[in-house]
Design a protein around this motif. Sequence first.
Motif, PDB file in Angstrom:
ATOM      1  N   HIS A  92       0.825  -1.206   0.000  1.00 52.07           N
ATOM      2  CA  HIS A  92       0.000   0.000   0.000  1.00 52.07           C
ATOM      3  C   HIS A  92       0.860   1.258   0.000  1.00 52.07           C
ATOM      4  CE1 HIS A  92      -3.074  -2.782   2.066  1.00 52.07           C
ATOM      5  NE2 HIS A  92      -3.186  -2.860   0.762  1.00 52.07           N
TER       6      HIS A  92
ATOM      7  N   ALA B  44      -7.593   0.799  -3.477  1.00 48.22           N
ATOM      8  CA  ALA B  44      -8.970   0.677  -2.983  1.00 48.22           C
ATOM      9  C   ALA B  44      -9.373  -0.775  -2.763  1.00 48.22           C
ATOM     10  CB  ALA B  44      -9.940   1.339  -3.955  1.00 48.22           C
ATOM     11  N   THR B  45      -8.986  -1.649  -3.676  1.00 48.29           N
ATOM     12  CA  THR B  45      -9.418  -3.043  -3.571  1.00 48.29           C
ATOM     13  C   THR B  45      -8.601  -3.845  -2.568  1.00 48.29           C
ATOM     14  OG1 THR B  45      -8.055  -3.689  -5.468  1.00 48.29           O
ATOM     15  CG2 THR B  45     -10.360  -3.128  -5.905  1.00 48.29           C
TER      16      THR B  45
ATOM     17  N   GLN C 124     -10.486   3.102   2.308  1.00 48.68           N
ATOM     18  CA  GLN C 124     -11.023   2.498   1.086  1.00 48.68           C
ATOM     19  C   GLN C 124     -12.083   3.414   0.478  1.00 48.68           C
ATOM     20  OE1 GLN C 124     -13.553  -1.055   1.385  1.00 48.68           O
ATOM     21  NE2 GLN C 124     -12.247  -1.969  -0.176  1.00 48.68           N
TER      22      GLN C 124
ATOM     23  N   CYS D 260     -10.532   6.278  -1.325  1.00 50.21           N
ATOM     24  CA  CYS D 260      -9.928   5.841  -2.592  1.00 50.21           C
ATOM     25  C   CYS D 260     -10.987   5.731  -3.683  1.00 50.21           C
ATOM     26  CB  CYS D 260      -9.211   4.505  -2.421  1.00 50.21           C
ATOM     27  SG  CYS D 260      -7.743   4.570  -1.383  1.00 50.21           S
TER      28      CYS D 260
ATOM     29  N   THR E  45     -19.280   1.027   0.294  1.00 48.62           N
ATOM     30  CA  THR E  45     -18.518   1.379   1.498  1.00 48.62           C
ATOM     31  C   THR E  45     -19.326   2.257   2.455  1.00 48.62           C
ATOM     32  OG1 THR E  45     -17.526   3.444   0.649  1.00 48.62           O
ATOM     33  CG2 THR E  45     -16.367   1.359   0.176  1.00 48.62           C
TER      34      THR E  45
END
Length: 110
Positions: free
Chosen positions: A33, A54-55, A71, A74, A95
């Motif tokens: 990351h 994000a994933t 997340q 993102c 999300t």
Amino acid sequence: IDPMDVKTWRNLAATFVTATETVIVGDTSYNQHQCYAKVLEVDPSDVKMWRNLATSIGSEVVTIQGVPYTQQHCYAKLVEIDPKDIKMWRCLASTLSTSDTVAVASTPYS
């Protein structure tokens, strides 16, 4: 590694097998990351790196140029880059809880 060398940071990020792996560059330890973050510091419009982050980020928070990204943040950034990407809108929506609001390009959505 040259901190501005996006290609090298991308390639390094691609070598990780697990989220807990790290690599030492200079005197600093980086996980996948953080390698994505290095790319995004140089090229904040890199859709592929935002998508990868994000994933894979889960509940982690990654700081990019002093700004913390979850997340949700993102996916909001991806929607901001390409507002016509329906898949990223769906990912962003997934999300959100019923009480959440997220800003995309300064417009609040819930």
